[in-house]
Write a protein that holds these residues in place. Structure first.
Motif, short mmCIF file in Angstrom:
data_model
loop_
_atom_site.label_atom_id
_atom_site.label_comp_id
_atom_site.label_asym_id
_atom_site.label_seq_id
_atom_site.Cartn_x
_atom_site.Cartn_y
_atom_site.Cartn_z
N GLU A 233 0.83 -1.21 0.00
CA GLU A 233 0.00 0.00 0.00
C GLU A 233 0.86 1.26 0.00
OE1 GLU A 233 -4.11 -0.79 2.33
OE2 GLU A 233 -2.31 -1.28 3.49
N LEU A 234 1.90 1.25 0.82
CA LEU A 234 2.79 2.42 0.89
C LEU A 234 3.44 2.67 -0.47
CD1 LEU A 234 4.52 1.81 4.35
CD2 LEU A 234 2.92 3.63 3.77
N GLU A 235 3.84 1.62 -1.13
CA GLU A 235 4.46 1.78 -2.44
C GLU A 235 3.46 2.34 -3.45
OE1 GLU A 235 7.06 2.11 -5.37
OE2 GLU A 235 7.54 1.66 -3.28
N ARG A 236 2.23 1.87 -3.39
CA ARG A 236 1.22 2.38 -4.33
C ARG A 236 0.90 3.85 -4.06
NH1 ARG A 236 -4.78 -0.04 -6.03
NH2 ARG A 236 -4.91 1.23 -7.94
N HIS A 237 0.85 4.23 -2.77
CA HIS A 237 0.61 5.63 -2.44
C HIS A 237 1.68 6.54 -3.04
CE1 HIS A 237 -1.76 4.30 1.40
NE2 HIS A 237 -2.48 4.19 0.29
N LYS A 238 2.93 6.03 -3.08
CA LYS A 238 4.03 6.82 -3.62
C LYS A 238 4.04 6.80 -5.15
CE LYS A 238 7.06 5.77 0.31
NZ LYS A 238 8.30 5.09 0.74
N ALA A 239 3.74 5.65 -5.73
CA ALA A 239 3.91 5.49 -7.18
C ALA A 239 2.69 5.91 -7.99
CB ALA A 239 4.26 4.02 -7.49
N ASP A 240 1.51 5.85 -7.39
CA ASP A 240 0.27 6.09 -8.15
C ASP A 240 -0.45 7.30 -7.56
OD1 ASP A 240 -2.10 6.01 -9.54
OD2 ASP A 240 -2.39 3.84 -9.31
N SER A 241 -0.12 8.47 -8.06
CA SER A 241 -0.69 9.69 -7.50
C SER A 241 -2.20 9.78 -7.75
CB SER A 241 0.00 10.92 -8.09
OG SER A 241 -0.15 10.97 -9.50
#
Length: 570
Positions: A233-241
């Motif tokens: 989830e943290l990675e998606r929050h960073k990668a997918d604005s």
């Protein structure tokens, strides 16, 4: 200005008191939109963050989802969990200030002692005690009060409080050196702070006596339940604005659909009251407590008259074997404890007061405006302001989150952004016209307050409850905006200059200058800027302007085509 082009800028000296969320927002927007200014932010604490710097009690966290407790344009994909702790929020504001170079404006450990308006000069003179305990006086053109109403601790007026021989502290001035382990603790207050403290310290204290003056409606989580985000989830929050923006919009949309509950006779209010009562009763059954009953935890007033709390784990903590619940008030303090209104003494080693802050809106230092009038005295009985932003007899003065702010019906940080925009529109006029001073008219503020009171009468905030929304008592008018947060933002989106008294330096049209436009004077401007291939100008009418602003990602042409024939828009 006579020898210069129209709307020539003069140097503008702005002072802001407070480096919390409001002060930093003002600094960012001022820096982004203006030149030829100076800004000084006086902050009594050692760093930015406001209430999130000051509040350090155990369990302190925001009950608004972290991804939405940010400025609207400044998301933070790194929030580690759904709800952020006070330390994490301090980190967000500190990072924001560093990223945009806002620390350069801040003077920490500086306490403002007084502010005085110099009528003939048209300036504010602030008396300030600096970090070396030296006193100085500085002059400014525009004065912005961003101290907030949740910064001055409100200690209860209890006889013999000073006689207590143990340690005592307030939730807003926590002493981290005091060890609670195994101690007898008395906790007074059961609002948001009181409930968070209760849950955090109950497992470690020897015995905890909780004094409850009135129950609080327990909402459950205002968003999803508290949890730590997974690495994925943290990675998606960073990668997918776009995903993160969608997540934030979804939560914010729920918040902005809340206002129906705030109308006391609405079906939504009735349904919510039944639902929450049943949920609380069910929790009581699950705890199998022999000491707690519904009268202790189910309020008799409307849902939302006092700020609801999530209440996660609250009833379970109250029902713990090492917790005693006392309903009523503390009538006096002894050397070794407190006495309740049944004249029963409760022994304690430590007293904790989660009794809130001075929410009267009176500034924490004297503010002398026109004719020497002190805003502290003008607002002693009841604070009345212009759109929660300004006050009569206080020229060139603004206040963030002033009287009748939409604390209970809107998103706090977005409201701050709208208020900063409003202030800077007025600053722009001051800077580019020969205005000496401006202040809202008394009769306008009086008429506005009458309208607000009429509208408040139909809301839940007119019910009888003790709340910081009602700084003068449970049966006095609430100091809240009577509509939704979006309603307030629309109300202040346009500056109604007819509501202000303006004083000028010389001829009020001196800003016309030498007959030359700013476009002609600026080599970076196109002197034929108005020649273009299509009409992309701003909409003039409020409806079309609003629709374009709130259209989301729909293409403008498609959106305008969907408006239909003009006669349908009447």
């Amino acid at each position: 200005m006579d020898g210069k082009p129209i709307h020539s800028e003069r140097h503008m000296r702005v002072v802001c008191v407070g480096a919390g969320a409001s002060g930093l927002c003002l600094a960012y927007k001022l820096q982004r939109s203006f030149q030829n200014f100076s800004l000084t932010i006086y902050e009594k604490n050692a760093d930015v963050g406001g209430v999130w710097f000051q509040n350090r009690y155990p369990g302190c966290e925001c009950d608004y989802e972290a991804h939405n407790y940010t400025y609207s344009w400044e998301p933070n994909p790194d929030w580690p969990q759904v709800y952020a702790s006070a330390k994490e929020i301090r980190g967000y504001f500190g990072g924001f200030a560093s990223k945009y170079g806002l620390y350069r404006y801040c003077k920490f450990n500086h306490r403002v002692l007084a502010a005085d308006w110099a009528e003939t000069q048209g300036v504010w003179k602030l008396t300030v005690r600096d970090s070396d305990a030296e006193t100085m006086t500085e002059e400014f053109d525009i004065f912005v009060n961003a101290t907030g109403i949740l910064s001055t601790c409100k200690w209860p007026d209890i006889p013999h409080l000073d006689k207590f021989q143990g340690a005592k502290m307030h939730s807003g001035a926590w002493d981290e050196s005091i060890d609670l382990a195994g101690k007898r603790v008395c906790l007074v207050g059961n609002g948001s702070s009181g409930q968070q403290i209760l849950k955090a310290i109950q497992p470690i204290v020897g015995h905890l006596t909780v004094i409850i003056r009135q129950p609080t409606w327990l909402f459950g989580p205002f968003g999803e339940a508290q949890r730590v985000y997974s690495p994925e989830e943290l990675e998606r929050h960073k990668a997918d604005s776009k995903f993160l923006t969608s997540k934030r919009k979804q939560f914010e949309g729920r918040v902005n659909s809340y206002f129906g509950i705030c109308l006391k006779d609405s079906p939504q209010q009735a349904q919510m009251r039944v639902l929450l009562t049943e949920v609380i009763r069910q929790k009581l059954l699950e705890t199998n407590s022999e000491t707690l009953d519904a009268s202790v935890v189910v309020p008799g007033y409307a849902v939302g008259c006092r700020r609801p709390t999530p209440g996660v784990g609250y009833i379970e903590a109250l029902a713990s074997p090492n917790v005693s619940v006392v309903t009523g008030e503390v009538t006096k303090v002894t050397k070794t404890g407190v006495v309740d209104n049944n004249n029963i003494e409760h022994a304690a080693d430590i007293l904790i007061f989660a009794t809130g802050f001075d929410a009267s809106h009176r500034p924490p230092f004297p503010v002398h405006g026109s004719g020497g009038k002190n805003l502290q005295e003008l607002w002693r009985e009841r604070a009345t302001a212009y759109l929660a932003l300004a006050a009569p007899d206080m020229p060139n003065y603004f206040v963030f989150s002033g009287p009748n702010n939409p604390y209970a019906s809107g998103s706090y940080l977005v409201t701050i952004e709208a208020q900063a925009d409003y202030m800077l529109k007025m600053c722009d006029r001051w800077q580019t016209e020969n205005i000496l001073s401006f202040a809202p008219k008394k009769e306008v503020v009086q008429e506005l307050q009458e309208q607000i009171d009429t509208m408040l009468a139909r809301t839940i905030w007119s019910d009888s409850c003790s709340s910081w929304y009602k700084p003068h008592g449970r049966d006095t008018p609430a100091s809240l905006w009577p509509g939704s947060g979006l309603h307030y933002m629309e109300a202040i989106s346009t500056v109604r200059t007819e509501d202000y008294d303006f004083q000028y330096q010389g001829n009020r049209f001196g800003w016309l200058g030498n007959g030359v436009s700013q476009v002609e004077s600026d080599p970076d401007c196109d002197p034929a800027f108005y020649v273009r291939e299509k009409d992309d100008s701003e909409m003039i009418g409020k409806r079309n302007r609003r629709r374009i602003l709130a259209a989301g990602e729909r293409p403008e042409a498609q959106f305008l085509d969907s408006f239909g024939p003009r006669e349908e828009l009447k």
